[in-house]
Write an enzyme that holds these catalytic residues in place. Structure first.
Site, short mmCIF file in Angstrom:
data_model
loop_
_atom_site.label_atom_id
_atom_site.label_comp_id
_atom_site.label_asym_id
_atom_site.label_seq_id
_atom_site.Cartn_x
_atom_site.Cartn_y
_atom_site.Cartn_z
N VAL A 1 0.54 -1.43 -0.40
CA VAL A 1 -0.61 -0.01 -0.19
C VAL A 1 0.43 1.50 0.24
O VAL A 1 0.15 2.33 -0.28
CB VAL A 1 -0.95 0.42 1.15
CG1 VAL A 1 -0.37 -0.46 2.48
CG2 VAL A 1 -1.72 1.50 1.36
N GLY B 1 -6.61 8.47 7.85
CA GLY B 1 -7.40 7.19 6.51
C GLY B 1 -7.74 6.27 7.05
O GLY B 1 -8.67 5.43 8.12
N PRO C 1 -8.35 18.78 8.25
CA PRO C 1 -9.76 18.22 8.89
C PRO C 1 -10.25 16.35 7.73
O PRO C 1 -10.08 16.97 6.91
CB PRO C 1 -10.89 18.46 8.73
CG PRO C 1 -9.67 20.33 9.59
CD PRO C 1 -9.00 20.21 8.40
N ARG D 1 5.42 3.21 8.84
CA ARG D 1 6.68 2.90 8.56
C ARG D 1 7.69 3.71 8.97
O ARG D 1 7.53 4.86 10.11
CB ARG D 1 6.26 4.06 6.73
CG ARG D 1 5.90 3.72 5.66
CD ARG D 1 6.54 2.28 5.36
NE ARG D 1 5.94 1.84 3.84
CZ ARG D 1 5.36 0.64 4.11
NH1 ARG D 1 4.81 0.30 4.84
NH2 ARG D 1 4.55 0.57 2.50
N HIS E 1 7.85 -6.40 10.91
CA HIS E 1 7.02 -5.81 9.85
C HIS E 1 6.27 -7.20 9.57
O HIS E 1 5.63 -7.54 8.41
CB HIS E 1 7.47 -5.55 8.63
CG HIS E 1 7.09 -4.09 8.35
ND1 HIS E 1 7.78 -3.49 7.02
CD2 HIS E 1 5.53 -4.25 7.24
CE1 HIS E 1 6.76 -2.91 6.69
NE2 HIS E 1 5.38 -2.88 6.44
N SER F 1 0.42 -7.44 7.79
CA SER F 1 -1.11 -7.73 6.59
C SER F 1 -0.32 -9.21 6.14
O SER F 1 -0.91 -9.34 5.88
CB SER F 1 -0.52 -6.74 5.00
OG SER F 1 1.13 -7.13 4.90
#
Length: 356
Positions: free
Chosen positions: A111, A190, A215, A273, A321, A324
């Site tokens: 992503v 997000g 915002p 990250r 990491h 996912s």
């Protein structure tokens, strides 16, 4: 199990659709030299199935779980039309020059795309595909798991049980910090940040704050979450969860200026990250008691050297990491990256493309 169902539906639609499409396209490719693509790693089977059964490309692959050596990458990309890469490969001017003018599309199974030089791609007219959305739920799950493991000192407790530290019951032993009636600050509201709040809400969180480039009322009102400056988020949050992208603006944003404002009981979590955190400042904050604990799924560099000082701290939980890392999610990522690449080769719209 809504997430697993969503990924299964994605698999049952995406893979068969490409099989049908590829059968229609294969006769058109017969007798022609197929465009060459290079795959920089051994990838989940759904992705390779889409590529290999397409009949639209000639595949060369670095067939290993370990990253392709830089010298090998530079040699193998010469003359390719498509590049299927992972976040471990730095796709810069050197790689693109080695590939030459034939390269049409780069597709990354991630992503994030901070490992790809957008400026160099744009200069050469090369398209970029990526894999958002399909990993949102898995990353959110792992973020909550890491938060709980860190705040409730689970790894410390496991080690004590294994190593003989579990003696008589003690009222203050292994006490951590709970989510009930807490304030949680999200840095970057997000898709993943919102998914994290949805999973934390049932724990009885009292208040959600967020800091972002601006915002996000469309997302925030559903939570609800209050938009505040980063400094205010640091002062008031019991937990800070970093979910922002790595950009020039966020590089090192979590440093001493942030940690010095946080509560000494606060928990810091990063699954975005590694580059957004100044790790030396984080180490000092943990050692000096500026904050209570930290949980990291990402570091800089990766892998983090085993002799790094952060590994020596009991109040720092570091994962390799794996946010996912579910079978369904990684297959969905691989399939989307493959479909993006094939669409790019055909000059068609990608499922997910980075605008350049």
């Amino acid at each position: 199990m809504r997430t697993l169902g969503h990924l299964r539906r994605l698999k049952t639609t995406l893979v068969p659709e490409f099989h049908s499409w590829c059968k229609l396209q294969a006769p058109n490719a017969a007798g022609k030299q197929l465009p060459r693509i290079y795959v920089t790693r051994r990838i989940p089977p759904d992705g390779m199935t889409i590529l290999s059964q397409s009949g639209l490309c000639s595949i060369e692959q670095w067939d290993s779980d370990e990253p392709v050596p830089r010298s090998e990458l530079l040699a193998k990309v010469a003359g390719i039309r498509g590049l299927y890469c992972l976040l471990t490969e730095k796709i810069d001017a050197e790689v693109l020059d080695a590939a030459g003018p034939s390269l049409q599309v780069v597709s990354t199974m991630s992503v994030g795309y901070d490992h790809v030089s957008l400026e160099e791609l744009k200069k050469r007219g090369i398209r970029l595909g990526y894999t958002p959305d399909v990993l949102t739920e898995a990353v959110a799950e792992l973020t909550v798991a890491l938060l709980l493991a860190t705040s409730r000192r689970l790894l410390e407790a496991v080690n004590e049980a294994k190593n003989g530290g579990w003696g008589t019951w003690k009222p203050l032993w292994m006490c951590g910090y709970g989510l009930t009636d807490s304030t949680v600050g999200i840095l970057g509201l997000g898709r993943i940040g919102a998914a994290v709040t949805a999973r934390l809400k049932p724990f009885g969180v009292k208040r959600f704050l967020y800091a972002d480039t601006g915002p996000r009322p469309d997302v925030a009102t559903k939570i609800p979450a209050e938009f505040v400056p980063l400094e205010e988020l640091a002062r008031h949050s019991d937990f800070i969860v970093v979910c922002c992208a790595l950009t020039p603006e966020t590089q090192g944003i979590c440093g001493n200026s942030l940690f010095s404002l946080m509560k000494d009981t606060a928990i810091f979590i990063n699954t975005s990250r590694g580059g957004v955190v100044n790790q030396e400042d984080l180490y000092q904050a943990l050692v000096n008691g500026q904050i209570a604990a930290a949980g990291l799924d990402v570091t800089d560099p990766e892998p983090l050297p085993t002799d790094h000082p952060l590994f020596k701290l009991k109040n720092c939980v570091i994962l390799p990491h794996i946010a996912s890392a579910t079978v369904a999610t990684r297959n969905a990522m691989a399939a989307l990256a493959a479909s993006n690449l094939l669409a790019g080769l055909q000059g068609k719209a990608m499922g997910k493309e980075v605008p350049l």
